[in-house]
Design a protein around this motif. Structure first.
Motif, PDB file in Angstrom:
ATOM      1  N   ASN A 110      -8.542   0.748  -4.141  1.00 25.25           N
ATOM      2  CA  ASN A 110      -8.676   0.668  -5.601  1.00 25.25           C
ATOM      3  C   ASN A 110      -7.796  -0.456  -6.157  1.00 25.25           C
ATOM      4  N   CYS A 111      -8.076  -1.647  -5.728  1.00 29.91           N
ATOM      5  CA  CYS A 111      -7.244  -2.802  -6.063  1.00 29.91           C
ATOM      6  C   CYS A 111      -6.899  -2.852  -7.555  1.00 29.91           C
ATOM      7  N   ASN A 112      -7.916  -2.677  -8.393  1.00 28.07           N
ATOM      8  CA  ASN A 112      -7.712  -2.910  -9.830  1.00 28.07           C
ATOM      9  C   ASN A 112      -6.820  -1.896 -10.510  1.00 28.07           C
ATOM     10  N   LEU A 113      -6.638  -0.737  -9.900  1.00 31.79           N
ATOM     11  CA  LEU A 113      -5.780   0.262 -10.538  1.00 31.79           C
ATOM     12  C   LEU A 113      -4.324  -0.174 -10.467  1.00 31.79           C
ATOM     13  N   CYS A 114      -3.951  -0.916  -9.436  1.00 31.40           N
ATOM     14  CA  CYS A 114      -2.590  -1.450  -9.350  1.00 31.40           C
ATOM     15  C   CYS A 114      -2.530  -2.873  -9.906  1.00 31.40           C
ATOM     16  N   HIS A 115      -3.484  -3.686  -9.521  1.00 28.43           N
ATOM     17  CA  HIS A 115      -3.505  -5.081  -9.982  1.00 28.43           C
ATOM     18  C   HIS A 115      -4.235  -5.126 -11.315  1.00 28.43           C
ATOM     19  N   SER A 116      -3.583  -4.579 -12.329  1.00 35.93           N
ATOM     20  CA  SER A 116      -4.253  -4.396 -13.623  1.00 35.93           C
ATOM     21  C   SER A 116      -3.662  -5.269 -14.715  1.00 35.93           C
ATOM     22  N   GLU A 146      10.366  -6.932  -1.543  1.00 36.15           N
ATOM     23  CA  GLU A 146       9.336  -7.883  -1.094  1.00 36.15           C
ATOM     24  C   GLU A 146       8.113  -7.090  -0.657  1.00 36.15           C
ATOM     25  N   ILE A 147       7.352  -6.659  -1.648  1.00 34.47           N
ATOM     26  CA  ILE A 147       6.200  -5.812  -1.333  1.00 34.47           C
ATOM     27  C   ILE A 147       4.980  -6.701  -1.090  1.00 34.47           C
ATOM     28  N   ASN A 148       4.253  -6.405  -0.044  1.00 34.24           N
ATOM     29  CA  ASN A 148       2.967  -7.085   0.137  1.00 34.24           C
ATOM     30  C   ASN A 148       1.962  -6.086   0.693  1.00 34.24           C
ATOM     31  N   MET A 149       0.736  -6.523   0.823  1.00 37.79           N
ATOM     32  CA  MET A 149      -0.321  -5.580   1.191  1.00 37.79           C
ATOM     33  C   MET A 149      -0.238  -5.125   2.643  1.00 37.79           C
ATOM     34  N   VAL A 150       0.302  -5.971   3.506  1.00 44.25           N
ATOM     35  CA  VAL A 150       0.437  -5.558   4.906  1.00 44.25           C
ATOM     36  C   VAL A 150       1.357  -4.337   4.981  1.00 44.25           C
ATOM     37  N   ASN A 181       5.228  -9.161  -9.992  1.00 41.67           N
ATOM     38  CA  ASN A 181       4.423 -10.368  -9.826  1.00 41.67           C
ATOM     39  C   ASN A 181       5.191 -11.436  -9.049  1.00 41.67           C
ATOM     40  N   ASN A 182       5.640 -11.061  -7.857  1.00 46.71           N
ATOM     41  CA  ASN A 182       6.268 -12.073  -6.997  1.00 46.71           C
ATOM     42  C   ASN A 182       5.213 -12.912  -6.293  1.00 46.71           C
ATOM     43  N   PHE A 183       4.103 -12.267  -5.948  1.00 43.65           N
ATOM     44  CA  PHE A 183       3.100 -12.947  -5.115  1.00 43.65           C
ATOM     45  C   PHE A 183       1.686 -12.892  -5.692  1.00 43.65           C
ATOM     46  N   SER A 184       1.446 -11.929  -6.598  1.00 42.77           N
ATOM     47  CA  SER A 184       0.064 -11.654  -6.999  1.00 42.77           C
ATOM     48  C   SER A 184      -0.629 -12.851  -7.619  1.00 42.77           C
ATOM     49  N   ASP A 185      -0.048 -13.396  -8.682  1.00 43.73           N
ATOM     50  CA  ASP A 185      -0.675 -14.529  -9.353  1.00 43.73           C
ATOM     51  C   ASP A 185      -0.958 -15.654  -8.369  1.00 43.73           C
TER      52      ASP A 185
HETATM   53  C1  HEC Z   1      -1.067   1.159  -4.810  1.00 50.97           C
HETATM   54  C2  HEC Z   1      -1.005  -0.117  -5.471  1.00 50.97           C
HETATM   55  C3  HEC Z   1      -1.779  -1.279  -4.911  1.00 50.97           C
HETATM   56  C4  HEC Z   1      -3.105  -1.328  -4.569  1.00 50.97           C
HETATM   57  C5  HEC Z   1      -4.132  -0.217  -4.664  1.00 50.97           C
HETATM   58  C6  HEC Z   1      -3.370  -2.673  -4.128  1.00 50.97           C
HETATM   59  N1  HEC Z   1      -2.236  -3.421  -4.216  1.00 50.97           N
HETATM   60 FE1  HEC Z   1      -2.077  -5.387  -3.733  1.00 50.97          FE
HETATM   61  N2  HEC Z   1      -0.078  -5.290  -4.152  1.00 50.97           N
HETATM   62  C7  HEC Z   1       0.601  -4.216  -4.651  1.00 50.97           C
HETATM   63  C8  HEC Z   1       1.982  -4.576  -4.885  1.00 50.97           C
HETATM   64  C9  HEC Z   1       3.043  -3.683  -5.461  1.00 50.97           C
HETATM   65  C10 HEC Z   1       2.102  -5.932  -4.499  1.00 50.97           C
HETATM   66  C11 HEC Z   1       3.319  -6.846  -4.635  1.00 50.97           C
HETATM   67  C12 HEC Z   1       3.093  -7.542  -5.976  1.00 50.97           C
HETATM   68  C13 HEC Z   1       3.835  -8.837  -6.200  1.00 50.97           C
HETATM   69  O1  HEC Z   1       5.024  -8.924  -5.904  1.00 50.97           O
HETATM   70  O2  HEC Z   1       3.181  -9.777  -6.724  1.00 50.97           O
HETATM   71  C14 HEC Z   1       0.795  -6.352  -4.048  1.00 50.97           C
HETATM   72  C15 HEC Z   1       0.491  -7.636  -3.594  1.00 50.97           C
HETATM   73  C16 HEC Z   1      -0.764  -8.099  -3.293  1.00 50.97           C
HETATM   74  C17 HEC Z   1      -1.057  -9.467  -2.882  1.00 50.97           C
HETATM   75  C18 HEC Z   1      -0.045 -10.604  -2.707  1.00 50.97           C
HETATM   76  C19 HEC Z   1       0.822 -10.329  -1.494  1.00 50.97           C
HETATM   77  C20 HEC Z   1       0.018 -10.291  -0.220  1.00 50.97           C
HETATM   78  O3  HEC Z   1       0.052  -9.237   0.454  1.00 50.97           O
HETATM   79  O4  HEC Z   1      -0.670 -11.271   0.082  1.00 50.97           O
HETATM   80  C21 HEC Z   1      -2.412  -9.544  -2.681  1.00 50.97           C
HETATM   81  C22 HEC Z   1      -3.228 -10.755  -2.259  1.00 50.97           C
HETATM   82  C23 HEC Z   1      -2.973  -8.217  -2.968  1.00 50.97           C
HETATM   83  N3  HEC Z   1      -1.922  -7.378  -3.320  1.00 50.97           N
HETATM   84  C24 HEC Z   1      -4.290  -7.872  -2.852  1.00 50.97           C
HETATM   85  C25 HEC Z   1      -4.794  -6.567  -3.007  1.00 50.97           C
HETATM   86  C26 HEC Z   1      -6.178  -6.214  -2.780  1.00 50.97           C
HETATM   87  C27 HEC Z   1      -7.293  -7.188  -2.427  1.00 50.97           C
HETATM   88  C28 HEC Z   1      -6.258  -4.874  -2.992  1.00 50.97           C
HETATM   89  C29 HEC Z   1      -7.466  -3.957  -2.825  1.00 50.97           C
HETATM   90  C30 HEC Z   1      -8.118  -4.016  -1.523  1.00 50.97           C
HETATM   91  C31 HEC Z   1      -4.925  -4.403  -3.370  1.00 50.97           C
HETATM   92  N4  HEC Z   1      -4.079  -5.468  -3.352  1.00 50.97           N
HETATM   93  C32 HEC Z   1      -4.616  -3.098  -3.689  1.00 50.97           C
HETATM   94  C33 HEC Z   1       0.068  -2.972  -4.907  1.00 50.97           C
HETATM   95  C34 HEC Z   1      -1.235  -2.606  -4.688  1.00 50.97           C
END
Ligand code: HEC
Ligand code: HEC
Ligand code: HEC
Length: 137
Positions: A100-106, A74-78, A33-37
């Protein structure tokens, strides 16, 4: 008779002991949870053991470059969509894909980055994770 009862009792106790379900692998999960919240997403709950039984340490910690530290990458979605970190596997081929956003962001909102060491505290928000069966490939 007394001895027989004692034996049956012990057997029963053993059965009860063995019937206690093994904790659903919440112990040892990593909350990231570096960036999610801050981005309005629930924290990520990474089931470490679930992955450890399927892959060698080296796959993630050498080949994919995950540092041995909760929140130390430093994991992010990009990056994930580019195929780095979780995205090396969660790409719809090796494992279900990123939509499947919710399976990871659970996680429960507000849970800080940590290695989870409690089997009692609940990490996963109600209605959060629906399980892999709900995931689309
Ligand atoms: C396979 C696992 C996984 C899935 C599926 C996933 N995420 Fe993430 N996501 C992560 C991880 C790991 C991080 C880093 C978490 C942190 O440090 O807070 C992250 C970070 C983020 C962040 C904050 C960083 C950034 O890139 O801006 C956002 C917003 C986000 N995810 C949105 C989404 C959305 C919307 C979806 C679905 C379309 C999604 N995620 C699906 C694993 C996942
Ligand atoms: C599927 C990928 C994957 C595999 C396989 C894997 N890990 Fe990890 N490991 C991670 C991730 C992801 C984190 C958390 C990194 C973060 O929060 O940025 C982590 C964190 C850790 C940590 C720091 C947190 C803690 O629990 O203390 C250690 C130590 C660790 N792993 C050891 C191992 C060992 C030993 C193995 C093999 C038995 C292994 N890992 C296999 C992905 C993996
Ligand atoms: C080396 C490959 C690999 C990497 C890297 C990886 N995963 Fe997975 N993951 C898998 C596989 C394979 C499954 C099982 C997929 C299935 O059941 O269809 C899985 C399943 C999961 C599950 C569901 C567990 C369950 O109980 O069903 C979650 C949650 C998850 N991964 C999150 C993550 C997050 C978050 C990351 C990055 C921090 C990550 N994974 C990195 C391969 C990987």
């Amino acid at each position: 008779m007394k001895r027989l009862l004692a034996t049956v009792g012990m057997g029963l106790a053993l059965v009860l002991f063995l019937a206690i379900p093994v904790s659903r692998a919440e112990y040892g999960d990593v909350v990231i949870n570096n960036f999610s919240d801050a981005a309005g997403m629930r924290p990520v709950v990474f089931p470490h053991w679930f992955h450890r039984v399927r892959f060698r340490c080296k796959v993630c910690h050498a080949d994919l470059g995950f540092k041995f530290q909760a929140g130390g990458n430093e994991i992010n979605m990009v990056k994930i969509i580019d195929g780095e970190y979780c995205g090396a596997c969660h790409n719809g081929e090796i494992a279900w894909s990123v939509e499947n956003c919710n399976l990871c962001h659970s996680g429960v909102p507000g849970t800080p980055t940590q290695v989870h060491e409690s089997t009692i505290q609940k990490l996963v928000a109600p209605g959060g994770k629906t399980g892999p069966a709900a995931a689309k490939k």
